[in-house]
Scaffold this motif. Structure first.
Motif, PDB file in Angstrom:
ATOM      1  N   SER A  88       0.814  -1.232   0.000  1.00 24.46           N
ATOM      2  CA  SER A  88       0.000   0.000   0.000  1.00 24.46           C
ATOM      3  C   SER A  88       0.839   1.270   0.000  1.00 24.46           C
ATOM      4  CB  SER A  88      -0.924  -0.004   1.225  1.00 24.46           C
ATOM      5  OG  SER A  88      -0.164  -0.137   2.420  1.00 24.46           O
ATOM      6  N   VAL A 111     -10.160   3.299  -0.772  1.00 17.14           N
ATOM      7  CA  VAL A 111      -9.072   2.315  -0.784  1.00 17.14           C
ATOM      8  C   VAL A 111      -9.405   1.127   0.107  1.00 17.14           C
ATOM      9  CG1 VAL A 111      -6.648   1.888  -0.241  1.00 17.14           C
ATOM     10  CG2 VAL A 111      -7.308   4.037  -1.340  1.00 17.14           C
ATOM     11  N   ILE A 122      -4.703  -3.245  -4.131  1.00 23.50           N
ATOM     12  CA  ILE A 122      -4.445  -1.813  -3.949  1.00 23.50           C
ATOM     13  C   ILE A 122      -2.993  -1.449  -4.227  1.00 23.50           C
ATOM     14  CG2 ILE A 122      -6.387  -1.467  -2.366  1.00 23.50           C
ATOM     15  CD1 ILE A 122      -4.381  -1.489  -0.049  1.00 23.50           C
ATOM     16  N   ILE A 128      -5.873   2.326  -7.537  1.00 18.91           N
ATOM     17  CA  ILE A 128      -5.709   3.565  -6.783  1.00 18.91           C
ATOM     18  C   ILE A 128      -6.237   4.754  -7.587  1.00 18.91           C
ATOM     19  CG2 ILE A 128      -4.051   5.134  -5.715  1.00 18.91           C
ATOM     20  CD1 ILE A 128      -4.595   2.498  -4.201  1.00 18.91           C
TER      21      ILE A 128
END
Length: 206
Positions: A88, A111, A122, A128
């Motif tokens: 992430s 998200v 993600i 994103i």
């Protein structure tokens, strides 16, 4: 009054907090400050990295069972992610760079929803980008900035700030410098300023 919410997108228990804390805080006259960080960095600073510990399968199995129950309680969709922990960095860099923008809470929720309600990757820039668009921003502009050296440096500084603040897990809350850790401590954190006010009225001391 403010509540600081420290979280990592790869931490499952941060999902229900992110989806509900803003409304809950509004009811308590609290402003939420959103602080994204990389939990792995914190664990490594402690000489631990339990997110990648193969010996911890029982705990992970319990986490997914518990997440199902928690999300039912919070009336949230939940799909056990096929990728764990999630990568992430891009999402967290976006959060760190644009931390004080009013669209950030919507981006954060998008998200988390992608990761835990839709089982989307993600780490994928396209995922994103969709989350950025859902927050009403231009994906190309935001991602270009998030991939800059300045944004990468900002994330490093944010991780160091988390360590200095005493953050050791996620979700983590701070109200009037009082620390609270874990999903089950969110109600206490949200009520802390009122508890302190009651103590002051009763004793005359803070």
């Amino acid at each position: 009054m403010e509540i600081d919410f420290w979280f990592d997108f790869s931490s499952p228990y941060c999902y229900p907090v992110a989806m509900t804390i803003e409304e809950a805080a509004r009811d308590k006259d609290l402003q939420v400050n959103w602080h994204g960080f990389m939990l792995g960095t914190i664990l490594k600073s402690q000489g631990s990295d339990t997110l990648h510990d193969e010996q911890n399968r029982a705990r992970l199995a319990y986490t997914w069972l518990d997440m199902k129950r928690v999300c039912e309680q919070y009336n949230l969709a939940f799909v056990r992610p096929c990728r764990f922990p999630s990568v992430s960095r891009l999402a967290t860099r976006i959060l760190c760079w644009y931390q004080h923008q009013d669209w950030i809470p919507a981006f954060v929720r998008a998200v988390f929803h992608a990761a835990y309600a839709q089982d989307k990757n993600i780490a994928d820039e396209k995922v994103i980008a969709d989350c950025i668009a859902l927050a009403g921003q231009d994906p190309l502009t935001v991602i270009e900035q998030a991939n800059s050296m300045e944004a990468k440096a900002r994330l490093h500084l944010q991780n160091q700030q988390a360590i200095r603040t005493g953050v050791f897990d996620a979700p983590f809350f701070q109200v009037q410098q009082e620390p609270f850790c874990g999903l089950d401590r969110m109600p206490m954190a949200l009520d802390w300023h009122r508890y302190q006010s009651d103590v002051f009225r009763q004793t005359g001391t803070a």
